[in-house]
Design a protein around this motif. Structure first.
Motif, mmCIF file in Angstrom:
data_model
loop_
_atom_site.group_PDB
_atom_site.id
_atom_site.type_symbol
_atom_site.label_atom_id
_atom_site.label_comp_id
_atom_site.label_asym_id
_atom_site.label_seq_id
_atom_site.Cartn_x
_atom_site.Cartn_y
_atom_site.Cartn_z
ATOM 1 N N GLY A 61 32.742 80.368 53.209
ATOM 2 C CA GLY A 61 32.196 79.538 51.532
ATOM 3 C C GLY A 61 30.718 80.175 51.563
ATOM 4 N N GLU A 62 30.413 79.319 53.128
ATOM 5 C CA GLU A 62 28.218 79.211 52.877
ATOM 6 C C GLU A 62 28.379 80.850 52.915
ATOM 7 N N PHE A 63 28.745 81.798 54.368
ATOM 8 C CA PHE A 63 28.604 83.479 54.467
ATOM 9 C C PHE A 63 28.059 83.799 52.685
ATOM 10 N N ILE A 64 29.367 83.539 51.942
ATOM 11 C CA ILE A 64 29.024 84.460 50.720
ATOM 12 C C ILE A 64 28.160 83.779 49.839
ATOM 13 N N GLU A 65 28.470 82.514 49.648
ATOM 14 C CA GLU A 65 27.408 82.299 48.689
ATOM 15 C C GLU A 65 25.967 82.750 49.294
ATOM 16 N N LYS A 66 25.622 82.599 50.580
ATOM 17 C CA LYS A 66 23.762 82.971 51.081
ATOM 18 C C LYS A 66 23.856 84.384 50.634
ATOM 19 N N TYR A 67 24.863 84.910 51.490
ATOM 20 C CA TYR A 67 24.998 86.726 51.036
ATOM 21 C C TYR A 67 25.191 87.213 50.516
ATOM 22 N N ILE A 68 26.710 87.014 49.301
ATOM 23 C CA ILE A 68 26.766 87.856 48.057
ATOM 24 C C ILE A 68 26.908 87.070 46.975
ATOM 25 N N PHE A 69 27.726 85.877 46.634
ATOM 26 C CA PHE A 69 27.641 85.615 45.412
ATOM 27 C C PHE A 69 27.576 84.130 45.424
ATOM 28 N N ASP A 86 42.769 71.970 47.229
ATOM 29 C CA ASP A 86 41.603 70.937 47.245
ATOM 30 C C ASP A 86 40.925 72.035 48.001
ATOM 31 N N ASN A 87 41.054 72.926 48.498
ATOM 32 C CA ASN A 87 38.972 73.368 48.697
ATOM 33 C C ASN A 87 38.558 74.203 47.627
ATOM 34 N N ALA A 88 37.405 74.273 47.710
ATOM 35 C CA ALA A 88 36.558 75.082 46.535
ATOM 36 C C ALA A 88 35.874 76.339 47.026
ATOM 37 N N GLU A 89 35.972 76.611 48.546
ATOM 38 C CA GLU A 89 35.534 77.955 49.175
ATOM 39 C C GLU A 89 36.433 77.336 50.363
ATOM 40 N N LEU A 90 36.457 78.908 50.939
ATOM 41 C CA LEU A 90 36.749 79.099 51.956
ATOM 42 C C LEU A 90 36.459 78.189 53.231
ATOM 43 N N GLY A 91 36.923 77.440 54.477
ATOM 44 C CA GLY A 91 36.190 77.313 55.676
ATOM 45 C C GLY A 91 36.340 78.124 56.981
ATOM 46 N N ALA A 92 35.560 77.422 58.167
ATOM 47 C CA ALA A 92 35.101 78.287 58.991
ATOM 48 C C ALA A 92 33.703 78.941 58.516
ATOM 49 N N GLY A 93 33.300 78.386 57.933
ATOM 50 C CA GLY A 93 31.455 79.213 57.488
ATOM 51 C C GLY A 93 31.638 80.259 56.695
ATOM 52 N N GLY A 153 26.614 80.514 44.427
ATOM 53 C CA GLY A 153 26.906 79.734 42.521
ATOM 54 C C GLY A 153 28.546 80.318 42.684
ATOM 55 N N GLY A 154 29.254 80.745 43.346
ATOM 56 C CA GLY A 154 30.694 80.962 42.868
ATOM 57 C C GLY A 154 31.358 79.877 43.967
ATOM 58 N N GLU A 155 32.582 79.350 42.856
ATOM 59 C CA GLU A 155 33.636 78.272 43.079
ATOM 60 C C GLU A 155 35.228 78.457 43.035
ATOM 61 N N LEU A 156 35.359 78.062 44.021
ATOM 62 C CA LEU A 156 36.956 78.480 43.978
ATOM 63 C C LEU A 156 38.384 77.728 43.438
ATOM 64 N N THR A 157 39.022 77.746 42.479
ATOM 65 C CA THR A 157 39.471 76.382 42.117
ATOM 66 C C THR A 157 41.197 76.875 42.118
ATOM 67 N N ARG A 189 33.488 74.782 38.856
ATOM 68 C CA ARG A 189 34.423 73.905 38.867
ATOM 69 C C ARG A 189 34.339 72.527 37.334
ATOM 70 N N ALA A 190 33.082 72.130 37.652
ATOM 71 C CA ALA A 190 32.515 71.449 36.283
ATOM 72 C C ALA A 190 32.586 71.953 35.136
ATOM 73 N N GLN A 191 32.317 73.388 34.737
ATOM 74 C CA GLN A 191 32.412 74.109 33.815
ATOM 75 C C GLN A 191 33.644 74.376 32.509
#
Length: 417
Positions: free
Chosen positions: A292-300, A283-290, A302-306, A252-254
């Motif tokens: 987003g954390e799953f995708i960050e850890k195992y798949i992508f 306003d969310n940069a990732e999906l809730g209920a965990g 550094g990925g950020e949603l806008t 998002r910042a870039q």
């Protein structure tokens, strides 16, 4: 633990389909002819079931704390039903929190970190991706012009849809930012006669596309470079630019800097097509209920949603004017289910490709990821937008006279006819 199991049993009774739990001691809870059976190996999984923390449940599955018997489509119906609320509802954050988010985003997206993050995902195994992608290995949302299209046909329709939107013409200099396994690059060169340049940070993709270029005899007119978009040479601007499934990795910042860079790479009057995943919530940069954390850890990593509203804001800040916006969200749900079904049909081959303990973890992660994302697009928690843009007019020409250097026609019929 018995109270947690009681909560889980109550949840099971309210689900839209039957689910049975099999405990580590063999005790079974739920209908014996259930559509989905969860074979629990670690009782800590029950607390996550009770809370509806589906991201943590995904992690437990990857780590082997439970197994699944039943289809991934049915499992995702269960996952959607146990959520405690919408995963895109996010409270508006204060200035300090927003500043911290921005600083974290900047830190996560250095040139070196981005290269490692892209290679983590895309260099997993070309043979693995080939099992469930179409023959061109187009790893982005397809475009189903007709309901009866196969995913391979719909991917070709998507490639052509992009080329039509960009109004590609023979001899034009075309840039594909994040070119993947070369599907769009080759389609544009072979069907529209452009001089095409692609870039990627994936070593596997870079090698694959250069083999294709040589096999097809396209040397001199098509090239694929292992290069970060920030290092692209601005001295020879392009006529048309596409970025497909790439800006999600920018951060998002870039985004303002990213769009500004693309504008500087484009000749006056040229066109840009940005195709990428957007957030369903503002306003969310990732999906809730965990999730987003799953995708960050195992798949992508550094990925950020806008949200699309912020994407358009950043495009404007980067000096671009939006011309045409299309949401392909239902197309991506269908695409992802096709990928998920294809992987499910070839699990033994996938296990042979991704060998060892780490390979099994990766396979389990992708099973959850593909089906979970299909569910996310179905429910509108995430979306997919194509935005056609041009450099913002700087004055001098009267646009009513449709100056010769202006690439964008006034009407949309050239795209859809």
């Amino acid at each position: 633990m018995s109270s947690v199991l009681s909560v889980v049993e109550t949840k099971l009774a309210s689900l839209p389909l039957s689910v049975q739990l099999v405990m580590p001691d063999g005790q079974a809870v739920g209908a014996p002819d259930a559509s989905v059976r969860l074979l629990i190996k670690d009782r800590s999984t029950l607390a996550k079931l009770a809370a509806g923390h589906v991201g943590a449940l995904g992690e437990d599955y990857v780590e082997g704390k439970f197994d699944v018997e039943g289809s991934m489509r049915d499992l995702m119906r269960v996952a959607a039903a146990i959520l405690p609320g919408s995963p895109i509802e996010a409270a508006r954050v204060g200035r300090l929190t927003e500043l911290i988010r921005r600083l974290v985003s900047v830190w996560r997206h250095s040139i070196e970190r981005d290269a490692r993050q892209i290679q983590f995902h895309y260099d997993l195994s070309d043979d693995f991706y080939a099992l469930w992608l179409d023959p061109r290995r187009v790893y982005s949302c397809a475009y189903f012009r007709r309901p009866d299209m196969t995913v391979a046909e719909a991917q070709e329709a998507k490639l052509d849809h992009i080329c039509r939107k960009l109004d590609l013409k023979a001899g034009e200099r075309f840039l594909d930012v994040g070119a993947g396994w070369g599907g769009l690059l080759m389609w544009a060169a072979e069907n529209y006669g452009v001089d095409a340049t692609g870039i990627t940070l994936s070593r596997n993709q870079h090698a694959h596309v250069n083999r294709l270029i040589e096999e097809k005899g396209l040397q001199g007119r098509v090239r694929m470079e292992l290069l970060d978009y920030r290092k692209l040479d601005e001295s020879a601007p392009y006529d048309k630019i596409a970025s497909v499934g790439m800006f999600e990795h920018v951060g998002r910042a870039q985004l303002e800097g990213y769009f500004s860079k693309l504008r500087r790479l484009l000749r006056p009057g040229g066109l840009i097509l940005n195709h990428g995943i957007t957030a369903g919530g503002v306003d969310n940069a990732e999906l809730g209920a965990g999730m987003g954390e799953f995708i960050e850890k195992y798949i992508f990593p550094g990925g950020e949603l806008t949200h699309i509203s912020h994407v358009l804001e950043h495009m404007a800040e980067g000096g671009l004017e939006d011309l045409d916006i299309e949401n392909l969200r239902p197309h991506y749900a269908r695409t992802l289910w096709a990928w998920s079904d294809a992987l499910e049909a070839r699990l033994p081959e996938a296990r042979a490709t991704l060998q060892g303990e780490q390979g099994e973890r990766s396979l389990r992660a992708y099973r959850m990821y593909l089906a979970g994302c299909a569910m996310g697009f179905e429910h509108g928690w995430i979306a997919l937008h194509q935005v056609l843009a041009q450099p913002r007019p700087g004055g001098g020409d009267d646009e009513l006279d449709y100056p010769a250097g202006q690439a964008y026609p006034w009407r949309r019929d050239y795209i859809y006819k």
